[in-house]
Design a protein around this motif. Structure first.
Motif, PDB file in Angstrom:
ATOM      1  N   HIS A 206    -112.800   2.389  13.410  1.00 15.33           N
ATOM      2  CA  HIS A 206    -111.705   3.422  12.664  1.00 15.33           C
ATOM      3  C   HIS A 206    -111.485   3.416  13.806  1.00 15.33           C
ATOM      4  CE1 HIS A 206    -115.023   2.852   8.786  1.00 15.33           C
ATOM      5  NE2 HIS A 206    -115.621   2.437  10.570  1.00 15.33           N
TER       6      HIS A 206
ATOM      7  N   HIS B 254    -118.088  -0.454  14.030  1.00 16.58           N
ATOM      8  CA  HIS B 254    -119.712  -0.499  13.253  1.00 16.58           C
ATOM      9  C   HIS B 254    -119.559  -2.081  12.265  1.00 16.58           C
ATOM     10  CE1 HIS B 254    -118.370   3.519  12.163  1.00 16.58           C
ATOM     11  NE2 HIS B 254    -118.842   3.951  13.157  1.00 16.58           N
TER      12      HIS B 254
ATOM     13  N   HIS C  45    -120.993  -3.389   9.422  1.00 15.87           N
ATOM     14  CA  HIS C  45    -121.268  -2.322   7.703  1.00 15.87           C
ATOM     15  C   HIS C  45    -122.557  -3.792   7.236  1.00 15.87           C
ATOM     16  CE1 HIS C  45    -118.525   1.117   7.563  1.00 15.87           C
ATOM     17  NE2 HIS C  45    -118.320   0.558   8.765  1.00 15.87           N
TER      18      HIS C  45
ATOM     19  N   ASN D 123    -115.759  -3.469  11.762  1.00 17.24           N
ATOM     20  CA  ASN D 123    -114.247  -2.212  11.661  1.00 17.24           C
ATOM     21  C   ASN D 123    -114.367  -1.742  12.196  1.00 17.24           C
ATOM     22  OD1 ASN D 123    -115.995  -0.350  10.266  1.00 17.24           O
ATOM     23  ND2 ASN D 123    -115.334  -0.213   8.133  1.00 17.24           N
TER      24      ASN D 123
ATOM     25  N   VAL E  95    -122.837   1.555   7.106  1.00 23.04           N
ATOM     26  CA  VAL E  95    -123.013   1.386   8.274  1.00 23.04           C
ATOM     27  C   VAL E  95    -124.146   0.807   8.285  1.00 23.04           C
ATOM     28  CG1 VAL E  95    -122.975   2.486  10.610  1.00 23.04           C
ATOM     29  CG2 VAL E  95    -121.656   2.686   9.460  1.00 23.04           C
TER      30      VAL E  95
HETATM   31 CU   LIG Z   1    -117.424   0.977   9.774  1.00 24.10          CU
END
Ligand SMILES: [Cu+2]
Length: 149
Positions: free
Chosen positions: A130, A74, A76, A128, A93
């Motif tokens: 995940h 995403h 952010h 980032n 997000v």
């Molecule tokens: Cu994220």
């Protein structure tokens, strides 16, 4: 007939010219590894380029991921927990990348095309990566905007 063909040809050439002008050089951000045990050799870059018509294209090029594992990534926004370290700011997000899976060598490439306004300023503070299976596991973060505001 001949004359109009020449005019069309010149119009096509000027279109190509303006496209080349708008193919600005991407800005590249480097992912850093978060202080987590997941994917210790994970690394990569995010290349961001605007098309000059309101859209921004971001390409993530990642390696050192777990082969065959599913990930999410995403943009952010700058969050409340830091104003100088976007990756530590814990922001919401802004835009999600398409889901992706690391290949057999642990590499992945994922592209996002989004409206520039959705990642403008503090909205695009960091990117980032995940684990899709457990979004609380965040091996990688690329800081994009270093100061809040
Ligand atoms: Cu994220």
């Amino acid at each position: 007939m001949k004359g109009s063909n020449i005019v069309l040809g010149m119009a096509a050439m000027s279109l190509l010219g303006s496209c080349a002008m708008m193919m600005a050089k991407p800005t590249t951000y480097t992912f850093k590894h978060n202080a987590v045990e997941a994917d210790p050799s994970a690394m990569g870059t995010a290349a961001v380029v605007a098309d000059g018509m309101g859209m921004s294209k971001t390409t993530l090029t990642l390696s050192g991921l777990t082969p065959g594992k599913a990930y999410i990534a995403h943009y952010h926004a700058f969050g409340p927990d830091s104003s100088t370290d976007p990756c530590a700011s814990n922001g919401p997000v802004s835009v999600g990348f398409p889901n992706f899976t690391a290949d057999a060598t642990g590499s992945a490439k994922v592209m996002l095309s989004t409206d520039v306004s959705k990642i403008a300023g503090d909205l695009g503070a960091y990117i980032n990566v995940h684990y899709a299976s457990d979004p609380s596991v965040v091996p990688l973060c690329a800081p994009v905007k270093m100061a809040k505001g």
